[in-house]
Write a protein that holds these residues in place. Sequence first.
Motif, mmCIF file in Angstrom:
data_model
loop_
_atom_site.group_PDB
_atom_site.id
_atom_site.type_symbol
_atom_site.label_atom_id
_atom_site.label_comp_id
_atom_site.label_asym_id
_atom_site.label_seq_id
_atom_site.Cartn_x
_atom_site.Cartn_y
_atom_site.Cartn_z
ATOM 1 N N CYS A 93 0.822 -1.207 0.000
ATOM 2 C CA CYS A 93 0.000 0.000 0.000
ATOM 3 C C CYS A 93 0.858 1.260 0.000
ATOM 4 C CB CYS A 93 -0.911 0.010 1.228
ATOM 5 S SG CYS A 93 -2.223 -1.239 1.185
ATOM 6 N N THR A 94 0.216 2.358 -0.353
ATOM 7 C CA THR A 94 0.850 3.671 -0.276
ATOM 8 C C THR A 94 0.830 4.144 1.175
ATOM 9 O OG1 THR A 94 -1.228 4.883 -0.558
ATOM 10 C CG2 THR A 94 -0.069 4.200 -2.566
ATOM 11 N N PRO A 95 1.588 5.198 1.499
ATOM 12 C CA PRO A 95 1.502 5.753 2.855
ATOM 13 C C PRO A 95 0.088 6.179 3.231
ATOM 14 C CG PRO A 95 3.457 6.594 1.746
ATOM 15 C CD PRO A 95 2.657 5.850 0.701
ATOM 16 N N GLU A 96 -0.726 6.502 2.231
ATOM 17 C CA GLU A 96 -2.114 6.911 2.495
ATOM 18 C C GLU A 96 -3.059 5.720 2.614
ATOM 19 O OE1 GLU A 96 0.454 9.788 0.978
ATOM 20 O OE2 GLU A 96 -0.285 8.072 -0.204
ATOM 21 N N GLY A 97 -2.549 4.509 2.449
ATOM 22 C CA GLY A 97 -3.370 3.316 2.591
ATOM 23 C C GLY A 97 -3.957 2.791 1.302
ATOM 24 N N GLY A 98 -3.710 3.461 0.164
ATOM 25 C CA GLY A 98 -4.217 2.976 -1.111
ATOM 26 C C GLY A 98 -3.473 1.738 -1.568
ATOM 27 N N ILE A 99 -4.157 0.889 -2.314
ATOM 28 C CA ILE A 99 -3.590 -0.399 -2.725
ATOM 29 C C ILE A 99 -2.744 -0.220 -3.985
ATOM 30 C CG2 ILE A 99 -4.116 -2.760 -3.427
ATOM 31 C CD1 ILE A 99 -6.805 -2.463 -1.913
#
Length: 373
Positions: A93-99
């Motif tokens: 995931c990204t730091p923002e939580g996106g996959i």
Amino acid sequence: MTVSTTSRHTSLHDEHAALGASFTDFGGWDMPLKYDSELAEHRAVRSAAGLFDLSHMGEIRVTGPDAATFLNTALVGNLAAVAVGRAKYSLICTPEGGIIDDLISYRLAEDEYLVVPNAGNAPTVLAALQERAAGFDVTVADESGDTSLVAVQGPASQAILQELVPAEQQQVVAELKYYAAAPVTVSGIDVLLARTGYTGEDGFELYVPNAQAVPLWKSLLEAGQGHGLIPCGLACRDSLRLEAGMPLYGQELTRDLTPYEAGLGPIVSFKKEEDFVGRTALEARKGAGVERKLVGLRGEGRRAARGHYSISVDGEVVGEVTSGALSPTLGYPIAMGYLDNAHAEPGTEVQVDLRGKPVPFEVVSLPFYKRGQ
């Protein structure tokens, strides 16, 4: 037959062409879409066996004393808890939580893992892992260009493989657990054999150096003839995974979605000590809840919903279809999509806009199909 002049070819491309495959671009690769009938290929996997070329997938080997700790930092799952010889489905995931991608990681030794990302995302995942490896005593090596991947999927897959391994390895094949892997010899070729797949059926994936891909493919085709095995393309792979309720990156999974919208929250491990990338954002998302979620949809008649078709209740748009098809196994239209929470409970009646005409669908639990039903 349509062949791209810009896409990459797997080591088995000429074999597919000789079998009369129709090709399509997928993740930058020229891959077989189907050989004859995608319906026949789908049914072969459900009733007997299908043979797939998945060599477009990525293979990234992570080795070193910090391999487990590193992957626990880079991925959302607890890879350190995976036993040697087993595998785990996880997310990066990204730091923002996106996959960024969903992937499978095999633990081959205490300090060695094989990470397998999706074809189109392999370069992105490799770059992310290499960046996140800073400060860890690990080596992140891209083996995608040197590795072929062949899959045998369907209820006859074990019997086919047992014909091709030495007598002393037949028990290894029979006892290999789901999401486990072991080195075996198939038709004299050393492979990493994994009991994983993307069809909802029992099956195996075989990792092999490119130079051995053609003889391995031919031996599996020959051994499978008496079991009803046929070569299969990406078209039936998509309808099989849809029936099994398995998400596809770029449709059910994107950087705009977190694991919680996608129903993959249990994959995220907050019990592990590592401050994995996206941890803070995902803890906040878990605590706040989500406004929409991934659901299954069942229709009537023969008209299928497709990706990006809108979903409405009483004329108000409340969601969007991500994948849809007329299920070859079940005989009715099925789809996955994201719905507002207020309408996401199984049994809810919704309407899908099929090119200007609202058609009734019912929200149902996933998966649509389970092995043996």
